[in-house]
Write an enzyme that holds these catalytic residues in place. Structure first.
Site, short mmCIF file in Angstrom:
data_model
loop_
_atom_site.label_atom_id
_atom_site.label_comp_id
_atom_site.label_asym_id
_atom_site.label_seq_id
_atom_site.Cartn_x
_atom_site.Cartn_y
_atom_site.Cartn_z
N ASP A 1 0.02 -19.57 13.13
CA ASP A 1 -0.92 -18.52 13.50
C ASP A 1 -1.62 -18.88 14.81
O ASP A 1 -1.81 -18.03 15.69
CB ASP A 1 -1.93 -18.31 12.38
CG ASP A 1 -3.00 -17.30 12.73
OD1 ASP A 1 -2.66 -16.13 12.99
OD2 ASP A 1 -4.19 -17.68 12.77
N GLU B 1 4.92 -16.79 10.63
CA GLU B 1 4.01 -17.75 11.26
C GLU B 1 4.45 -19.18 10.98
O GLU B 1 4.37 -20.06 11.85
CB GLU B 1 2.58 -17.51 10.77
CG GLU B 1 1.98 -16.20 11.26
CD GLU B 1 0.68 -15.85 10.59
OE1 GLU B 1 -0.03 -14.97 11.11
OE2 GLU B 1 0.36 -16.45 9.53
#
Length: 227
Positions: free
Chosen positions: A49, A121
């Site tokens: 992320d 992610e």
């Protein structure tokens, strides 16, 4: 460690050959399938992320050197939000390679936005750790592709756009009403109707209220633009 044929196929779709194959396995392992000797992808998701965020911030600054922070922020949010990550994961068919526990398999986990976004992610972090930032950056820019070019149009979500449409015509904020719910408790499906004060309505169904609201707003916007 030697990758299975399934993960080898995913590796080819990703366009990155892993020097440490275990990273790819970890990236697609959901918490429901983890156990002794098998880590899940939550820590990788956390790192991925942040890597995605930095790459997108850089890309947006390079793409528009005159944009203000107020202009960049919604573009950034559109590119890094979970739904966008899930779209890229669907493009790469990451869902077919996810390692899920039985309950998640039965509840359609391979199609869930949250699980796909998290896995995307985690894959980004796996590429970053396996190679370096430059490789992760190239990977992200390649797979996000045209989304970066059209981000101005995508930077407002459908609910925000519909609200602005209504307010520009002197109407109050649209109402979202749950009109139905079906499916088992572990995998409910919600039906939401969006209503404008002028009488226009549209209905959509999805696996969460938020997704159904956005789908209904998007459908109504599309109909209003054609009117």
């Amino acid at each position: 460690m030697k990758l299975s044929n399934e993960l080898r196929a995913l590796e080819r779709r990703l366009g990155h050959s892993f020097a440490t194959p275990d990273l790819l396995l970890r990236a697609v392992t959901h918490a429901s399938r983890s156990g002794p000797g098998r880590e899940d992808n939550q820590r990788l998701e956390f790192l991925g992320d942040r890597v995605l965020g930095l790459v997108m911030a850089e890309a947006l600054l390079e793409a528009d050197r005159d944009a203000t922070e107020g202009q960049l922020a919604p573009r950034y949010n559109a590119l890094v939000r979970k739904e966008t990550c899930a779209e890229v994961a669907q493009d790469l068919d990451i869902g077919s390679a996810l390692k899920l526990g039985r309950s998640e398999q039965l509840s359609g986990g391979r199609r869930k936005i949250a699980l796909l976004g998290d896995a995307m992610e985690a894959v980004i972090a796996a590429v970053y750790l396996d190679a370096d930032y430059a490789a992760a950056r190239a990977f992200i820019l390649r797979h996000w592709g045209r989304r970066i070019d059209r981000v101005e149009a995508d930077s407002k979500d459908a609910k925000t756009a519909l609200q602005e449409w209504a307010q520009a015509r002197g109407m109050p904020t649209p109402d979202y009403v749950e009109t139905g719910r079906d499916g088992p408790d572990h995998a409910p499906r919600f039906t939401i109707e969006v209503r404008l004060a002028s009488g226009e309505t549209e209905t959509a169904s999805a696996g969460s209220k938020r997704q159904a609201e956005h789908a209904a707003a998007k459908a109504l916007l599309a109909r209003l633009s054609d009117a």
